[in-house]
Design an enzyme around this catalytic site. Structure first.
Site, PDB file in Angstrom:
ATOM      1  N   LYS A  35      83.297 -52.118 -36.668  1.00 15.11           N
ATOM      2  CA  LYS A  35      83.531 -50.912 -35.868  1.00 15.11           C
ATOM      3  C   LYS A  35      85.034 -50.689 -35.690  1.00 15.11           C
ATOM      4  O   LYS A  35      85.546 -49.581 -35.865  1.00 15.11           O
ATOM      5  CB  LYS A  35      82.861 -51.045 -34.492  1.00 15.11           C
ATOM      6  N   THR A 121      75.692 -47.310 -17.967  1.00 15.87           N
ATOM      7  CA  THR A 121      74.571 -47.120 -17.042  1.00 15.87           C
ATOM      8  C   THR A 121      74.056 -48.494 -16.648  1.00 15.87           C
ATOM      9  O   THR A 121      73.609 -49.261 -17.496  1.00 15.87           O
ATOM     10  CB  THR A 121      73.450 -46.318 -17.731  1.00 15.87           C
ATOM     11  N   LEU A 152      77.497 -37.723 -20.291  1.00 20.44           N
ATOM     12  CA  LEU A 152      77.531 -36.986 -21.557  1.00 20.44           C
ATOM     13  C   LEU A 152      76.217 -37.098 -22.307  1.00 20.44           C
ATOM     14  O   LEU A 152      75.453 -38.049 -22.140  1.00 20.44           O
ATOM     15  CB  LEU A 152      78.691 -37.457 -22.436  1.00 20.44           C
ATOM     16  N   ARG A 153      75.963 -36.069 -23.126  1.00 22.40           N
ATOM     17  CA  ARG A 153      74.791 -36.080 -23.999  1.00 22.40           C
ATOM     18  C   ARG A 153      75.242 -36.357 -25.414  1.00 22.40           C
ATOM     19  O   ARG A 153      76.296 -35.848 -25.839  1.00 22.40           O
ATOM     20  CB  ARG A 153      74.103 -34.705 -23.963  1.00 22.40           C
ATOM     21  N   GLU A 154      74.473 -37.130 -26.156  1.00 22.64           N
ATOM     22  CA  GLU A 154      74.784 -37.318 -27.563  1.00 22.64           C
ATOM     23  C   GLU A 154      74.685 -35.963 -28.245  1.00 22.64           C
ATOM     24  O   GLU A 154      73.844 -35.143 -27.897  1.00 22.64           O
ATOM     25  CB  GLU A 154      73.783 -38.275 -28.213  1.00 22.64           C
ATOM     26  N   ASN A 239      69.008 -39.428 -14.791  1.00 22.70           N
ATOM     27  CA  ASN A 239      68.250 -39.550 -16.044  1.00 22.70           C
ATOM     28  C   ASN A 239      66.747 -39.598 -15.784  1.00 22.70           C
ATOM     29  O   ASN A 239      65.960 -38.985 -16.501  1.00 22.70           O
ATOM     30  CB  ASN A 239      68.693 -40.796 -16.823  1.00 22.70           C
ATOM     31  N   LEU A 281      62.350 -28.595 -19.258  1.00 22.46           N
ATOM     32  CA  LEU A 281      60.918 -28.357 -19.084  1.00 22.46           C
ATOM     33  C   LEU A 281      60.325 -27.921 -20.422  1.00 22.46           C
ATOM     34  O   LEU A 281      59.380 -27.153 -20.458  1.00 22.46           O
ATOM     35  CB  LEU A 281      60.678 -27.284 -18.018  1.00 22.46           C
ATOM     36  N   GLY A 284      56.993 -31.134 -25.849  1.00 21.57           N
ATOM     37  CA  GLY A 284      57.178 -31.508 -27.243  1.00 21.57           C
ATOM     38  C   GLY A 284      56.684 -32.914 -27.483  1.00 21.57           C
ATOM     39  O   GLY A 284      55.700 -33.354 -26.886  1.00 21.57           O
ATOM     40  N   CYS A 291      68.895 -43.680 -24.047  1.00 32.23           N
ATOM     41  CA  CYS A 291      69.106 -43.613 -22.595  1.00 32.23           C
ATOM     42  C   CYS A 291      67.825 -43.455 -21.787  1.00 32.23           C
ATOM     43  O   CYS A 291      67.473 -44.339 -21.004  1.00 32.23           O
ATOM     44  CB  CYS A 291      70.066 -42.479 -22.276  1.00 32.23           C
TER      45      CYS A 291
HETATM   46  C1  UGA Z   1      70.861 -38.138 -21.624  1.00 31.61           C
HETATM   47  C2  UGA Z   1      71.326 -37.265 -20.450  1.00 31.61           C
HETATM   48  O1  UGA Z   1      70.998 -35.890 -20.703  1.00 31.61           O
HETATM   49  C3  UGA Z   1      72.835 -37.391 -20.234  1.00 31.61           C
HETATM   50  O2  UGA Z   1      73.222 -36.656 -19.086  1.00 31.61           O
HETATM   51  C4  UGA Z   1      73.156 -38.880 -20.005  1.00 31.61           C
HETATM   52  O3  UGA Z   1      74.549 -39.086 -19.836  1.00 31.61           O
HETATM   53  C5  UGA Z   1      72.696 -39.669 -21.239  1.00 31.61           C
HETATM   54  O4  UGA Z   1      71.260 -39.488 -21.390  1.00 31.61           O
HETATM   55  C6  UGA Z   1      73.035 -41.121 -21.006  1.00 31.61           C
HETATM   56  O5  UGA Z   1      72.441 -41.750 -20.135  1.00 31.61           O
HETATM   57  O6  UGA Z   1      73.977 -41.617 -21.625  1.00 31.61           O
HETATM   58  P1  UGA Z   1      70.845 -37.868 -24.291  1.00 31.61           P
HETATM   59  O7  UGA Z   1      70.049 -39.132 -24.324  1.00 31.61           O
HETATM   60  O8  UGA Z   1      71.998 -37.710 -25.221  1.00 31.61           O
HETATM   61  O9  UGA Z   1      71.464 -37.625 -22.816  1.00 31.61           O
HETATM   62  O10 UGA Z   1      69.822 -36.708 -24.614  1.00 31.61           O
HETATM   63  P2  UGA Z   1      69.183 -35.438 -23.908  1.00 31.61           P
HETATM   64  O11 UGA Z   1      69.792 -34.227 -24.464  1.00 31.61           O
HETATM   65  O12 UGA Z   1      69.161 -35.590 -22.455  1.00 31.61           O
HETATM   66  O13 UGA Z   1      67.676 -35.554 -24.466  1.00 31.61           O
HETATM   67  C7  UGA Z   1      66.893 -36.718 -24.223  1.00 31.61           C
HETATM   68  C8  UGA Z   1      65.525 -36.583 -24.846  1.00 31.61           C
HETATM   69  O14 UGA Z   1      64.720 -35.656 -24.120  1.00 31.61           O
HETATM   70  C9  UGA Z   1      65.501 -36.085 -26.287  1.00 31.61           C
HETATM   71  O15 UGA Z   1      64.576 -36.856 -27.018  1.00 31.61           O
HETATM   72  C10 UGA Z   1      65.044 -34.643 -26.182  1.00 31.61           C
HETATM   73  O16 UGA Z   1      64.390 -34.190 -27.340  1.00 31.61           O
HETATM   74  C11 UGA Z   1      64.087 -34.736 -25.002  1.00 31.61           C
HETATM   75  N1  UGA Z   1      63.884 -33.454 -24.289  1.00 31.61           N
HETATM   76  C12 UGA Z   1      64.900 -32.871 -23.606  1.00 31.61           C
HETATM   77  C13 UGA Z   1      62.617 -32.883 -24.269  1.00 31.61           C
HETATM   78  O17 UGA Z   1      61.661 -33.406 -24.867  1.00 31.61           O
HETATM   79  N2  UGA Z   1      62.421 -31.734 -23.546  1.00 31.61           N
HETATM   80  C14 UGA Z   1      63.420 -31.138 -22.867  1.00 31.61           C
HETATM   81  O18 UGA Z   1      63.168 -30.090 -22.222  1.00 31.61           O
HETATM   82  C15 UGA Z   1      64.696 -31.717 -22.888  1.00 31.61           C
END
Ligand code: UGA
Length: 461
Positions: A35, A121, A152-154, A239, A281, A284, A291
């Protein structure tokens, strides 16, 4: 300032690159030589929109210094950010080995006055334990320990780290807390410059801001100062609450399937209540990634350890993990009998990332293969990572192109809602299929249009 960031994942590398862009001298430390080598070459070792540009800038300017050596990395540091991985342990709680190892390794070399900031976390109580470790390792040193969780979100790690919707800092040293708020404000002030320099983030930034995610108000309005324990809980509860919304929507989708209601319509109506909101909401395949599954499990474990009932959190987790099987049953109900070739579009746990940890799409492929179907799957970014975590099996193969997914398929399933799949002209691909059937497991395609081409089904609609 001299800053050290321990751990070079989504959180650590993004933060390191941004801090170096702001002109600070940043040592980013990791224990994995490959890395560090990749970062030294001016790029990230994982896919994240806009990050390569920032890493390259940091390396070229000399401000970003990747190292395996803790002494070199922390001896001059005013601030030490901790952003190492906290995977699930065997008992379902967090495995904090990396956190405590990093704390102990850094504690040996820090100077008086260093501020530790926990960004990973972690369960509530980690900070107290970390402080004991620092005192035991280096009894004479004066230090401050704060918790400032990352949200942050990935897929939008860079943008989320530049414009944060809240900055939480927990601890009992107000002066040190203010330093952290000021540092993040400095990063936010670079927003226009960075988005202009990096066109792909700029493009995303426009959509993001137009979508209304970006809140109005001053920077100060976003600063949340708490005690250490509250800050630790804010991250895990955020989360778990978002995960609860997703499981709620998936549970409603199952009800809709029984009565002919449409879950998107239901959630549009529910979400218009400002107290509830529409985001998270979307029914899927359920939530995945590094996370949500881990954090909900971790909260269940630490809640039970405290002697508190965790059944609400447990339901959220269980419903999520059974969602893939629910979709397999829905697919079976489409009456396309094995031996059947199924093409799957998408492998990443969500669009915009190559991450396949606990990916519902990959778990779906495995489940279908085990149910006797012949499965081929593809993804714009995640094939290589999928191959490692979910190896090919006799009746489960990866293919490189969308065309190969449709070729001779009896059914195609949309499993990750990448924009390229949402915007595909499906009429051009359908003719290559043996049997024109399609299942939208992310509920993101226009049912009417799809029904003109395919025998079509989706979740709760
Ligand atoms: C999540 C949180 O959104 C971030 O705020 C947090 O910092 C991060 O975890 C972390 O703990 O580091 P992330 O895992 O990148 O971020 O992804 P999300 O965009 O939150 O999505 C998570 C999962 O939920 C995905 O599989 C997505 O497809 C699913 N999802 C999301 C749904 O099935 N329905 C929704 O309405 C929204």
């Amino acid at each position: 300032m001299n800053i050290s960031v321990i751990g070079t994942g989504y959180v650590g590398l993004t933060l390191s690159a941004l801090l170096s862009k702001a002109g600070h001298k940043v040592h980013c430390i990791d224990v994995v030589p490959e890395k560090i080598e990749t970062i030294k070459q001016g790029k990230s070792y994982f896919y994240e929109l806009g990050l390569d540009n920032l890493v390259k800038f940091g390396i070229d300017s000399g401000n970003l210094i990747p190292t395996l050596d803790y002494e070199e990395g922390v001896k001059d540091a005013d601030l030490v950010f901790l952003s190492v991985g906290t995977p699930s342990g065997e008992d379902g709680g967090w495995d904090l080995t990396y956190v405590y190892d990093a704390v102990a390794s850094a504690a040996k070399y820090i100077k008086d006055g260093t501020i530790f900031i926990q960004r990973s976390t972690v369960p509530v109580g980690t900070g107290k334990r970390a402080m004991v470790i620092i005192k035991e390792t280096n009894p004479d040193v004066k230090f401050t320990y704060l918790s400032s969780p990352e949200f942050l979100r990935e897929g939008s790690a860079v943008l989320d780290s530049i414009i944060q919707d809240r900055i939480v800092v927990g601890g009992d040293n107000d002066e040190a807390k203010q330093k952290i708020f000021d540092l993040f404000e400095e990063i936010e002030r670079m927003a226009d410059k960075i988005t202009e320099e990096t066109p792909e983030i700029h493009e995303y930034a426009c959509t993001y801001i137009m979508n209304g995610d970006h809140k109005e108000g001053t920077f100060k309005d976003k600063c949340v100062s708490t005690c250490l324990e509250s800050a630790e809980l804010i991250k895990v509860c955020s989360n778990t609450f978002l995960a609860t919304k997703i499981s709620f929507a998936n549970n409603v989708a199952r009800v809709c399937d029984q009565v002919g209601a449409n879950v998107n319509e239901v959630m549009n109506g529910v979400g218009l209540d400002r107290r509830i909101g529409r985001s998270f909401l979307y029914a899927g395949l359920g939530f995945g990634g590094g996370c949500f599954p881990k954090d909900v499990k971790g909260l269940i474990r630490s809640t039970e350890d405290l002697g508190v009932d965790a059944s609400l959190f447990q339901q959220v987790y269980d419903l999520n993990m059974s969602q893939v099987e629910y979709v397999v049953e829905q697919v079976k109900d489409m009456d396309i009998l094995p031996p059947t070739r199924i093409g799957v579009l998408g492998l990443a746990f969500k669009p915009g990332t190559s991450d396949v940890r606990v990916s519902p799409a990959c778990r779906l492929c495995q489940s279908l293969a085990r149910a006797g179907y012949d499965v081929v799957a593809t993804d714009p970014q995640a094939i290589e990572e999928s191959k490692k975590d979910y190896p090919e099996e006799k009746n489960f193969k990866y293919v490189e192109t969308t065309e190969e997914v449709f070729k001779d398929a009896d059914l195609v399933i949309l499993a990750t809602e990448w924009p390229e799949y949402k915007n595909l002209d499906y009429s051009k691909y359908a003719d290559a299929m043996k049997n024109k059937a399609f299942f939208d497991a992310r509920n993101c395609l226009d049912r009417k249009k799809m029904e003109e081409i395919f025998k079509f089904d989706n979740l709760g609609a």
